[in-house]
Scaffold this active site. Structure first.
Site, short mmCIF file in Angstrom:
data_model
loop_
_atom_site.label_atom_id
_atom_site.label_comp_id
_atom_site.label_asym_id
_atom_site.label_seq_id
_atom_site.Cartn_x
_atom_site.Cartn_y
_atom_site.Cartn_z
N LYS B 73 -0.97 -21.20 20.20
CA LYS B 73 -0.27 -19.83 19.92
C LYS B 73 0.12 -20.15 18.39
O LYS B 73 0.71 -21.13 17.91
CB LYS B 73 0.91 -19.61 20.75
N SER B 148 5.08 -11.94 24.51
CA SER B 148 4.51 -12.09 23.38
C SER B 148 3.31 -12.89 23.33
O SER B 148 2.53 -12.88 22.13
CB SER B 148 5.40 -12.62 22.13
N SER B 172 7.76 -14.31 27.66
CA SER B 172 6.60 -14.40 26.69
C SER B 172 5.48 -15.02 27.17
O SER B 172 4.33 -15.09 26.79
CB SER B 172 6.98 -14.51 25.39
#
Lengths: 93, 483, 476
Positions: B73, B148, B172
């Site tokens: 990420k 997210s 998330s």
């Protein structure tokens, strides 16, 4: 939330809201604050605040120098610098 | 060879038996990424990936994850590889160091093919706030993947990659895992080091992972979690092998259903899937017990005080002075700060910084922040109480399946309610994961399993047994149909 | 109109640890800019603080010395504001629960004693340095200092004059150096003082509006700045105006204080507990360790020297105020049977030599062992005190062993009475006029004869013996 408040917190956060966005963000903030105001109704008289889920204690570090200079790398990756320093517009005290 | 949708374990086997080389694996991966339309990556690292793949094929790299392409990420600092946090303010930021999580996964031999897209600074539940464009759900390109960690979830869901890291501050990892039909796990707060993990809300953030099943997650977690002396909040409790007890018998174990999570208000398909999942566990000998988390409804307002407060402070370092975006045409110091930050941050980030600034400002600290911290303790106490009676707690991961892109961005509060089921685990710091368990409106939905502190093994065990007795996690989007 | 002054001082002491408060970068002064900056000090995204054990040890040592309460569990808070030399956009400090609370410092102002109470002392990180004159339209930032541990010591507003403020600073200065908490080098900024000054009419119980004078870095300037500010405030109030609450800087060139550039909005620091740091707990064992290595304080040492060794009060105070001198002295008194002599030499002759070369005693060539030999030789009469001074000078330059010097240069004191009598006779016979004058009442000439004897013996004659024998000879 009045204009003065928005201006103050915007300045504290060094953020400028464009005029077109200002009204929407103000409304959003008001809604969010109303939403979180729910917390006011709870009885928290004897409850100790929880700062961190762990509730452990801080580890302490030995006082020995282990870091080396990374001046070149740091300055190279900065928005503005000379051979030795980070550069910003003149600051008046 | 078609490597899409293969699990980590399957790929390992293929490499071991030399049916495929790491170079082939990596090349295929980049080919698939190139033809992908989900916008799940921000930065790719093809050259270095191939170098590592070659080294593996030459027998020079060993480790649990050796030769396997994974993604990180874009919130984790990767040395010499651009790290943006989905923001303009870090558009050209090249970290001089690796996050510990990245270091650990590198040490296990994995190959980081690139950085995945995400909501800006991890603020969002739909991956619509990224400066680098919205991520699309591989199941339906008009819908969000969740956030997210939307990019990581989409990339795994689309079969581009078998594993990707994520971070979970309010859900998330779990919510996008649910919306994309894959498995995702967030361990206990402090299990994974936050060194190099760009901070959003320091007391809530935790690193975790996406994969195609619980077993793969366990293997990845073995490497992601470690005690790190560079992180004062890192747990020093003994590291576990999460695969060790993953096959344990569930007979006689107890799952708690939260009284206050009223699922009767949710979509019928969501309710039905929940009941079906209960049956699967019951067939394995598990008993269901009602538990009460009386303060659970305070989770969302509590979170929306604590997280913005911490983030408003954490994001102050983005000032255009030492790194990151600096605006042009600045005449003085004030303009340096105001222009750089205003141009560099997106609207959601600005909103949260402003809320945070407000709740911490003079006169409001007691009313909001302190109150939220007290409420947080009440929520934690509720969990501790509940876990006295049950092994794990089960709930839906999100209210429904993926919503349409753009449908919720007008009203932030509606978006905040997406986090309803997941937020409390972050506030309490307990481990939690999401596994696919059905469909609603033709789109995947997830089942959330929450465990007590340090009991990642237990929730992985439940998840694994569930997946041995169901096939939701094997389903994948039909890409020809939707592209 | 009779005015009285109320002053509170906030002193920032840079702790003499090897590394910074939250990172392992060096704190050494004077390095090339931006070479002592860690990832953590730069405030890069993703970095985290880890607290320095020694910073706490030093803070606690200070707390114990001022008889304060030590909070064995203390916490860190964030103080949020924007400034280019503050990399994270917040300073990590201790607002809510500082490590040290309470305590007192005794001061002496020209003989008058006063006790100043301390409110608290807490740990916080220093900011970097902004330099404004490198470029015409730019400022530059050096982050070497960013993250250095500071102990902020806050006094109660009990100081009543500039002189008292200086006495307080001097007492604090001596204490932190003695405790090895801070090197006290004010020119390097190791010890910085902010003064909060207000005035009120004598008899008023309410405090007047105060101004804060920031970053004064010498005793002289503290006195001048405060005196200027007092005068300024009096003038303001006497003209019917009100004193503005503001922060001011002292301009040493013009000897005046002037307001800092006013900010549009007053700074709201939005303090909250730092979520990256957990509470710091000092265990009872750790406290024990700190207490057991706690040095004897100068005041207590001085008293002990006077009672145990009967040395002069002034000498006791001088020796006890320096850790090096007191260590040296304590080693000496273990072997010598004349502590007064040791003290005398340390403060007198050796003191002058130390001043001349501007060094500390452990940097000199005089070893403890050699000093002891010297003391021994004086005590046993081998050499006179006068000769000892010459020997000391030689040791100072060369570090040679005292006995070696004595033997080499034949400096052994002449004690032999027969020999001395011979010299005395010679002196008397060659100075018959002076002898006559002496016998006729010019007593002062005694010293002349002593001098002559000394000259004849190259200073080696035992002064006491010379005295006795001369008297006998001259009065016969």
């Amino acid at each position: 939330m009045d204009n003065k408040t928005i201006e103050t917190i915007s300045y504290l956060a060094r953020l400028q809201l464009g005029d077109d966005k200002k009204e929407k963000i103000t409304k959003d903030l008001e809604n969010i604050i109303n939403f979180v105001d729910e917390l006011q109704n709870i009885d928290t008289d004897d409850i100790a605040p929880l700062a961190n889920p762990l509730e452990k204690i801080a580890p302490k570090r030995e006082d020995s120098v282990t870091s080396k200079s990374r001046k070149e790398a740091f300055l190279l990756n900065s928005p503005e610098s000379d051979q030795n320093y980070f550069i910003v517009p003149k600051v008046v005290e | 060879m078609n490597i899409r949708f293969k699990t980590l374990s399957e790929l390992k086997k293929l490499l071991e038996t030399k049916e495929i080389s790491s170079c082939e694996l990596v090349s295929e991966t980049f080919k698939n990424i190139a033809s992908s339309k989900t916008n799940s990556f921000i930065t790719l690292d093809e050259e270095r990936s191939l170098i590592k793949a070659r080294a593996f094929d030459e027998g020079k790299i060993k480790g649990d994850l050796a030769g396997i392409p994974i993604a990180q990420k874009d919130l984790f600092c990767t040395k010499n590889l651009r790290t943006t946090c989905g923001s303009r303010i870090l558009e050209n930021f090249i970290p001089p160091y690796d996050a510990t999580v990245v270091e650990n996964l590198n040490a296990a031999g994995s190959i980081c093919v690139g950085k995945t897209n995400m909501d800006e600074f991890a603020m969002g539940s739909s991956n619509e706030t990224s400066y680098y464009g919205t991520v699309k759900n591989p199941w339906d390109f008009e819908r969000v993947p969740g956030g997210s960690s939307g990019g990581s979830a989409a990339a795994v869901s689309e079969g581009l990659i078998c594993a990707a890291t994520g971070t979970d501050t309010g859900g998330s990892i779990r919510q996008p895992a649910a919306l994309c039909g894959i498995t995702g796990i967030k361990p206990t707060y402090g299990r994974a080091s936050r060194w190099g993990m760009i901070a959003f809300a320091s007391s809530l953030d935790q690193a975790g992972t996406f994969a195609r099943n619980a077993e793969d997650c366990a293997l990845l977690l073995n490497h992601i979690c470690s005690h790190d002396t560079k992180d004062s909040t890192s747990i020093s409790d003994e590291q576990e092998n999460y695969l060790e007890n993953i096959d344990d018998d569930l007979k006689g174990k107890k799952i708690g259903i939260v009284k206050e999570f009223d699922i009767s208000n949710l979509n019928k398909e969501v309710q039905d899937s929940f009941e079906e999942s209960k049956k699967i566990f019951e067939a394995l000998g598990v008993n269901f017990v009602e538990v009460s988390l009386p303060n659970i409804k305070l989770s969302v307002p509590t979170y929306y005080v604590v997280a913005p407060a911490e983030c408003s402070s954490n994001l102050s370092r983005f000032d255009g002075v030492k790194y990151g975006y600096r605006a042009n045409n600045i005449n003085n110091l004030e303009e340096l700060y105001i222009k750089s930050r205003s141009e560099g941050f997106g609207d959601e980030v600005k909103r949260r910084i402003l809320i945070g600034t407000y709740v911490l400002s003079a006169g409001f600290y007691d009313a909001y922040y302190k109150k939220a911290q007290q409420s947080r303790r009440m929520i934690k106490n509720d969990f501790m109480e509940a876990f006295k009676d049950v092994d794990i707690i089960m709930s839906p991961s999100s209210p429904s399946s993926a919503f349409k892109i753009g449908s919720k961005t007008e009203d932030p509060i509606e978006m905040y309610l997406e986090d309803l089921f997941t937020i409390s685990a972050n506030l309490a710091g307990v481990p939690a994961m999401s596994i696919p368990h059905g469909f609603a409106y033709g789109l995947p939905i997830g089942l959330q399993l929450m465990g007590n502190y340090l009991e990642e093994s237990k929730i992985l065990n439940f998840a694994h047994q569930y997946q041995k007795n169901s096939d939701w996690h094997i389903k994948s989007p039909n890409l020809e149909e939707i592209s | 109109m009779s005015w009285e002054t109320v002053i509170g001082l906030e002193v920032h002491a840079q702790l003499s640890t090897n590394t910074k408060l939250f990172s392992s970068a060096s704190t050494q002064f004077g390095s090339e800019p931006n070479t002592q900056v860690d990832l953590v000090d730069l405030g890069l995204p993703g970095v985290l603080p880890v607290v320095n054990k020694d910073a706490f040890k030093k803070a606690i040592r200070f707390g114990l010395a001022i008889k304060a309460d030590i909070n064995q569990e203390s916490t860190f808070d964030r103080k949020n504001y924007f400034y280019p030399d503050l990399p994270k956009g917040y300073q990590i400090t201790q607002m809510t629960k500082p490590i040290v609370e309470g305590g007192l410092i005794d001061i002496d102002v020209d003989g008058d004693k006063k006790t100043i109470n301390i409110t608290r002392a807490h740990l916080e990180e220093d900011a970097g340095k902004s330099i404004h004159d490198a470029y015409p339209d730019k400022s530059v930032i050096d982050l070497n200092r960013a993250g250095t541990p500071l102990l902020e010591i806050v006094s109660e507003p009990e100081i009543s004059s500039a002189k008292e403020a200086v006495a307080y600073m001097k007492a604090l200065h001596q204490l932190v150096i003695f405790l090895d908490v801070c090197d006290g080098d004010m020119s390097q900024g190791s010890l910085r003082c902010d003064a909060n000054v207000s005035i009120r009419k004598v008899g008023d119980s309410e405090l007047g509006t105060r101004t804060e004078i920031k970053n004064i870095n010498s005793f002289k300037f503290i006195e001048k700045a405060i005196n200027f500010e007092i005068k300024r405030q009096i003038k303001v109030l006497e003209s019917g105006e009100k004193v503005t609450q503001e922060t001011r800087l002292y301009d040493s060139g013009k000897d005046e204080t002037r307001p800092m550039r006013s900010k549009e909005f007053a700074n709201d620091y939005r303090y909250f507990p730092d979520p990256d740091l957990l509470p710091v707990v000092i265990s009872n064992d750790e406290m024990e360790e700190i207490r057991s290595t706690f040095p004897e304080l100068p005041a207590d040492k001085s008293k002990r020297y006077i009672s145990e060794f009967q040395i002069d009060k002034s000498e006791a105070e001088i020796i006890s105020s320096s850790r090096e001198l007191s260590n040296f002295f304590e080693v000496a008194v273990e072997s010598t049977n004349d502590p007064k002599l040791a003290a005398n030499l340390l403060v007198g002759e050796i003191g002058s030599l130390l001043n001349k070369d501007n060094i500390k005693i452990d940097e000199s060539k005089l070893s403890s062992n050699n000093f002891n030999i010297l003391l021994q030789r004086i005590s046993d009469g081998t050499i006179s005190k006068k000769i000892a001074k010459t020997i000391l000078a030689e040791i100072w330059e060369t570090g040679r062993n005292a006995d070696e010097i004595i033997n080499d240069q034949g400096l052994v004191q002449i004690q032999d009475e027969t020999l001395l009598e011979e010299v005395i006779i010679k002196v008397i016979e060659s100075n018959s006029k002076q002898v006559e004058d002496y016998k006729n009442g010019k007593d002062k000439l005694f010293g002349f004869f002593v001098g002559q004897v000394m000259k004849e013996t190259q200073g080696k004659a035992n002064p006491q013996a010379v005295n006795d024998l001369l008297k006998k000879a001259l009065n016969s």
